[in-house]
Design a protein around this motif. Structure first.
Motif, PDB file in Angstrom:
ATOM      1  N   MET A 192      72.140 -55.312  48.864  1.00 17.53           N
ATOM      2  CA  MET A 192      71.279 -54.330  48.223  1.00 17.53           C
ATOM      3  C   MET A 192      71.542 -52.932  48.781  1.00 17.53           C
ATOM      4  SD  MET A 192      67.674 -56.408  47.901  1.00 17.53           S
ATOM      5  CE  MET A 192      66.953 -55.155  46.849  1.00 17.53           C
ATOM      6  N   VAL A 193      71.765 -52.841  50.089  1.00 15.98           N
ATOM      7  CA  VAL A 193      72.056 -51.549  50.710  1.00 15.98           C
ATOM      8  C   VAL A 193      73.351 -50.975  50.139  1.00 15.98           C
ATOM      9  CG1 VAL A 193      72.685 -50.404  52.863  1.00 15.98           C
ATOM     10  CG2 VAL A 193      70.815 -52.051  52.831  1.00 15.98           C
ATOM     11  N   GLN A 194      74.357 -51.813  49.984  1.00 12.75           N
ATOM     12  CA  GLN A 194      75.633 -51.348  49.451  1.00 12.75           C
ATOM     13  C   GLN A 194      75.480 -50.825  48.033  1.00 12.75           C
ATOM     14  OE1 GLN A 194      78.570 -54.412  49.859  1.00 12.75           O
ATOM     15  NE2 GLN A 194      78.404 -54.513  52.087  1.00 12.75           N
ATOM     16  N   VAL A 195      74.681 -51.500  47.220  1.00 14.29           N
ATOM     17  CA  VAL A 195      74.458 -51.039  45.851  1.00 14.29           C
ATOM     18  C   VAL A 195      73.688 -49.731  45.854  1.00 14.29           C
ATOM     19  CG1 VAL A 195      73.400 -51.578  43.631  1.00 14.29           C
ATOM     20  CG2 VAL A 195      74.547 -53.371  44.923  1.00 14.29           C
ATOM     21  N   PHE A 196      72.669 -49.636  46.728  1.00  9.40           N
ATOM     22  CA  PHE A 196      71.891 -48.408  46.826  1.00  9.40           C
ATOM     23  C   PHE A 196      72.764 -47.222  47.185  1.00  9.40           C
ATOM     24  CE2 PHE A 196      67.579 -50.374  47.107  1.00  9.40           C
ATOM     25  CZ  PHE A 196      66.952 -49.485  46.254  1.00  9.40           C
ATOM     26  N   GLU A 197      73.718 -47.444  48.088  1.00  2.00           N
ATOM     27  CA  GLU A 197      74.577 -46.350  48.527  1.00  2.00           C
ATOM     28  C   GLU A 197      75.420 -45.792  47.390  1.00  2.00           C
ATOM     29  OE1 GLU A 197      76.755 -48.122  51.686  1.00  2.00           O
ATOM     30  OE2 GLU A 197      75.210 -47.729  53.207  1.00  2.00           O
ATOM     31  N   LYS A 198      75.675 -46.611  46.386  1.00  2.00           N
ATOM     32  CA  LYS A 198      76.494 -46.166  45.253  1.00  2.00           C
ATOM     33  C   LYS A 198      75.659 -45.540  44.143  1.00  2.00           C
ATOM     34  CE  LYS A 198      79.968 -49.760  46.079  1.00  2.00           C
ATOM     35  NZ  LYS A 198      80.661 -50.956  45.526  1.00  2.00           N
ATOM     36  N   LEU A 199      74.332 -45.677  44.227  1.00  2.00           N
ATOM     37  CA  LEU A 199      73.458 -45.130  43.185  1.00  2.00           C
ATOM     38  C   LEU A 199      73.047 -43.707  43.540  1.00  2.00           C
ATOM     39  CD1 LEU A 199      71.040 -48.117  42.436  1.00  2.00           C
ATOM     40  CD2 LEU A 199      72.869 -47.269  40.977  1.00  2.00           C
ATOM     41  N   SER A 200      73.059 -42.844  42.544  1.00  2.00           N
ATOM     42  CA  SER A 200      72.556 -41.488  42.740  1.00  2.00           C
ATOM     43  C   SER A 200      71.074 -41.444  42.404  1.00  2.00           C
ATOM     44  CB  SER A 200      73.316 -40.511  41.836  1.00  2.00           C
ATOM     45  OG  SER A 200      73.054 -40.798  40.461  1.00  2.00           O
ATOM     46  N   ALA A 201      70.409 -40.380  42.818  1.00  2.00           N
ATOM     47  CA  ALA A 201      68.991 -40.224  42.497  1.00  2.00           C
ATOM     48  C   ALA A 201      68.793 -40.152  40.993  1.00  2.00           C
ATOM     49  CB  ALA A 201      68.445 -38.970  43.170  1.00  2.00           C
ATOM     50  N   ASN A 202      69.729 -39.512  40.302  1.00  2.00           N
ATOM     51  CA  ASN A 202      69.611 -39.405  38.852  1.00  2.00           C
ATOM     52  C   ASN A 202      69.686 -40.773  38.184  1.00  2.00           C
ATOM     53  OD1 ASN A 202      69.608 -37.772  36.323  1.00  2.00           O
ATOM     54  ND2 ASN A 202      71.639 -38.703  36.078  1.00  2.00           N
ATOM     55  N   GLU A 203      70.530 -41.665  38.702  1.00  2.00           N
ATOM     56  CA  GLU A 203      70.627 -43.012  38.147  1.00  2.00           C
ATOM     57  C   GLU A 203      69.331 -43.793  38.367  1.00  2.00           C
ATOM     58  OE1 GLU A 203      75.222 -44.487  38.279  1.00  2.00           O
ATOM     59  OE2 GLU A 203      74.283 -44.092  40.221  1.00  2.00           O
ATOM     60  N   LEU A 204      68.755 -43.651  39.557  1.00  2.00           N
ATOM     61  CA  LEU A 204      67.506 -44.344  39.841  1.00  2.00           C
ATOM     62  C   LEU A 204      66.386 -43.879  38.921  1.00  2.00           C
ATOM     63  CD1 LEU A 204      67.560 -44.415  43.736  1.00  2.00           C
ATOM     64  CD2 LEU A 204      67.631 -46.396  42.224  1.00  2.00           C
TER      65      LEU A 204
ATOM     66  N   SER B 176      63.480 -44.689  55.687  1.00  2.00           N
ATOM     67  CA  SER B 176      63.464 -45.466  56.924  1.00  2.00           C
ATOM     68  C   SER B 176      64.610 -46.455  56.983  1.00  2.00           C
ATOM     69  CB  SER B 176      62.129 -46.226  57.045  1.00  2.00           C
ATOM     70  OG  SER B 176      62.012 -47.171  55.994  1.00  2.00           O
ATOM     71  N   ASN B 177      65.083 -46.881  55.808  1.00  2.00           N
ATOM     72  CA  ASN B 177      66.217 -47.804  55.752  1.00  2.00           C
ATOM     73  C   ASN B 177      67.526 -47.093  55.451  1.00  2.00           C
ATOM     74  OD1 ASN B 177      64.603 -50.014  56.174  1.00  2.00           O
ATOM     75  ND2 ASN B 177      64.140 -50.274  54.022  1.00  2.00           N
ATOM     76  N   GLY B 178      67.463 -45.772  55.316  1.00  2.00           N
ATOM     77  CA  GLY B 178      68.669 -45.027  54.973  1.00  2.00           C
ATOM     78  C   GLY B 178      69.091 -45.245  53.543  1.00  2.00           C
ATOM     79  N   LEU B 179      68.147 -45.647  52.673  1.00  2.34           N
ATOM     80  CA  LEU B 179      68.509 -45.972  51.294  1.00  2.34           C
ATOM     81  C   LEU B 179      68.238 -44.839  50.325  1.00  2.34           C
ATOM     82  CD1 LEU B 179      67.072 -49.596  51.068  1.00  2.34           C
ATOM     83  CD2 LEU B 179      69.390 -48.876  51.592  1.00  2.34           C
ATOM     84  N   CYS B 180      67.402 -43.886  50.702  1.00  2.00           N
ATOM     85  CA  CYS B 180      67.001 -42.846  49.761  1.00  2.00           C
ATOM     86  C   CYS B 180      68.169 -41.906  49.493  1.00  2.00           C
ATOM     87  CB  CYS B 180      65.815 -42.061  50.307  1.00  2.00           C
ATOM     88  SG  CYS B 180      65.274 -40.760  49.162  1.00  2.00           S
ATOM     89  N   PRO B 181      68.639 -41.817  48.234  1.00  2.05           N
ATOM     90  CA  PRO B 181      69.775 -40.959  47.923  1.00  2.05           C
ATOM     91  C   PRO B 181      69.346 -39.540  47.576  1.00  2.05           C
ATOM     92  CG  PRO B 181      69.212 -42.235  45.999  1.00  2.05           C
ATOM     93  CD  PRO B 181      68.227 -42.619  47.082  1.00  2.05           C
ATOM     94  N   TRP B 182      68.036 -39.262  47.676  1.00  2.00           N
ATOM     95  CA  TRP B 182      67.535 -37.958  47.276  1.00  2.00           C
ATOM     96  C   TRP B 182      68.043 -36.896  48.243  1.00  2.00           C
ATOM     97  CZ3 TRP B 182      65.658 -37.243  42.718  1.00  2.00           C
ATOM     98  CH2 TRP B 182      65.060 -36.031  42.406  1.00  2.00           C
ATOM     99  N   SER B 183      68.698 -35.855  47.705  1.00  2.00           N
ATOM    100  CA  SER B 183      69.344 -34.872  48.563  1.00  2.00           C
ATOM    101  C   SER B 183      68.374 -33.826  49.083  1.00  2.00           C
ATOM    102  CB  SER B 183      70.475 -34.183  47.794  1.00  2.00           C
ATOM    103  OG  SER B 183      69.971 -33.582  46.604  1.00  2.00           O
ATOM    104  N   GLY B 184      67.329 -33.522  48.320  1.00  4.06           N
ATOM    105  CA  GLY B 184      66.374 -32.505  48.724  1.00  4.06           C
ATOM    106  C   GLY B 184      65.423 -33.022  49.787  1.00  4.06           C
ATOM    107  N   GLN B 185      64.751 -32.113  50.467  1.00  2.51           N
ATOM    108  CA  GLN B 185      63.772 -32.482  51.483  1.00  2.51           C
ATOM    109  C   GLN B 185      62.491 -31.713  51.222  1.00  2.51           C
ATOM    110  OE1 GLN B 185      65.170 -32.174  55.440  1.00  2.51           O
ATOM    111  NE2 GLN B 185      66.851 -33.581  55.159  1.00  2.51           N
ATOM    112  N   PRO B 186      61.726 -32.098  50.190  1.00  2.00           N
ATOM    113  CA  PRO B 186      60.487 -31.396  49.875  1.00  2.00           C
ATOM    114  C   PRO B 186      59.462 -31.579  50.989  1.00  2.00           C
ATOM    115  CG  PRO B 186      60.619 -33.442  48.641  1.00  2.00           C
ATOM    116  CD  PRO B 186      61.950 -33.260  49.321  1.00  2.00           C
ATOM    117  N   HIS B 187      58.658 -30.543  51.211  1.00  2.00           N
ATOM    118  CA  HIS B 187      57.614 -30.627  52.232  1.00  2.00           C
ATOM    119  C   HIS B 187      56.372 -31.220  51.610  1.00  2.00           C
ATOM    120  CE1 HIS B 187      59.865 -28.399  55.209  1.00  2.00           C
ATOM    121  NE2 HIS B 187      60.156 -27.505  54.272  1.00  2.00           N
ATOM    122  N   VAL B 188      55.761 -32.145  52.316  1.00  2.00           N
ATOM    123  CA  VAL B 188      54.589 -32.844  51.819  1.00  2.00           C
ATOM    124  C   VAL B 188      53.413 -32.563  52.749  1.00  2.00           C
ATOM    125  CG1 VAL B 188      53.629 -35.065  51.148  1.00  2.00           C
ATOM    126  CG2 VAL B 188      56.085 -34.648  50.914  1.00  2.00           C
TER     127      VAL B 188
END
Length: 347
Positions: A167-179, A288-300
């Motif tokens: 699952m991690v390998q597949v996540f690494e190939k997915l872009s945020a736009n694809e998700l 936390s798992n290094g799976l988030c492909p989102w490039s931005g870092q919005p402040h929350v």
């Protein structure tokens, strides 16, 4: 709609000049019994004889015909590959994509192959009645093929460890736009499993569903876009895949504890106090798992959300958020029961 020969063994006879084409979705299996024939698909031609087994994946556009002015007699049946997913073990799921690609567009097992011999032996015992025993015997023939393919795929899987690593390998190939843009069915295809099993894997290894993931990604994108003071809330909602402003406001408030307009004001007020802001890496459950492909870092600006916690070192993340002093309604990522789930899934 299932094909007429779905898990139903049919006996067909092709006379000279007659043709049989495979238009079924999923796998179609052909078992020649008498005569000789050829299967032509594009520029490829495969000669078939008694005892062979031909596996065709999807409508290949190919045609089967008799040769040498003789009749070709064969058995055939079809099945939907994803209907078999509940039968597979975890390590088989991680190999499934490699196995499935081996059948594209077709796979021929000659009569001398032990798999072909076993399949023909099993089909000889299929009862004529179209009942559970009939279908079970056909599944045994399919299992004989897949068992060998799984054993073959195992040594070729470099660095194979397990389902979570797959699952991690597949996540690494997915872009945020694809998700964000792909449907759940299309995402399931990326992972090589059915929609239902993909949700099951998400719940098992990450603690939330595919719908919750997509919601989280959309809301994080909204947070990033709302930092632009000139961006209208309704336009942000549309860009994040929400077709209804009220639904967007409800989801946003449930996730961050305030409406989009209020959140923007809080951000402006906290601009002079950077210590009061939290980085997105502390709020996105996938980082936390290094799976988030989102490039931005919005402040929350939501101090109620604290660090991501794991059950134990080396184990899949199950409790993605630790809520300290937060209101019970703020439970990210959450999909409210009263909302239109279909709209959330397909938006």
């Amino acid at each position: 709609m299932l094909a007429q020969d779905y898990l139903t063994l049919r006996s067909l006879r092709l006379k000279p000049q007659e043709e049989w084409s495979c238009n079924n979705q999923g796998l179609s299996l052909v078992f020649p019994k008498g005569g000789t024939g050829k299967y032509a698909s594009g520029s490829n031609t495969h000669r078939l004889g008694p005892g062979d087994v031909l596996v065709i994946d999807g409508p290949s556009g190919g045609k089967l015909c008799a040769l040498d002015r003789s009749e070709l007699v064969f058995w055939c049946f079809s099945l939907c590959f994803e209907h078999l997913f509940p039968l597979f073990a975890g390590k088989e799921i991680s190999l499934l994509q490699n196995v499935a690609s081996g059948f594209k567009p077709l796979r021929l097992y000659p009569a001398s192959n032990p798999v072909a011999k076993e399949c023909h032996r099993l089909l000889a015992d299929v009862p004529p009645q179209f009942n559970l025993d009939h279908r079970s015997q056909l599944l045994r023939a399919v299992a004989a093929i897949l068992t060998v393919e799984f054993k073959t795929a195992q040594p070729h899987r470099v660095g194979f460890v397990g389902v979570e690593e797959h699952m991690v390998q597949v996540f690494e190939k997915l872009s945020a736009n694809e998700l964000l843009s792909l449907s759940v069915g299309e995402l399931a295809g990326k992972f090589g499993c059915s929609r239902r099993h993909l949700n099951r894997l998400f719940h098992q290894h990450f603690g939330f569903s595919v719908a919750a993931l997509r919601m989280e990604m959309r809301l994080l994108k909204a947070v990033s876009l709302l930092r632009d003071p000139d961006a209208k809330v309704i336009n942000v909602a549309e860009q994040c895949g929400f077709n209804h402003l009220g639904l967007f406001n409800t989801c946003f408030k449930r996730r961050f504890g305030s409406s989009p307009g209020q959140w923007r004001k809080l951000t402006a007020q906290a601009a002079s106090k950077p210590t009061g802001l939290f980085d997105a890496s502390e709020s996105c459950p996938l980082r936390s798992n290094g799976l988030c492909p989102w490039s931005g870092q919005p402040h929350v600006p939501n101090p109620a959300i604290s660090e991501v916690s794991q059950i134990r070192k080396g184990s899949p993340t199950r409790s993605l958020f630790a809520i300290q002093g937060a209101d019970a309604s703020v439970r990210p990522p959450a999909v409210p029961e009263e909302m239109d789930r279909r709209r959330i899934m397909d938006a």
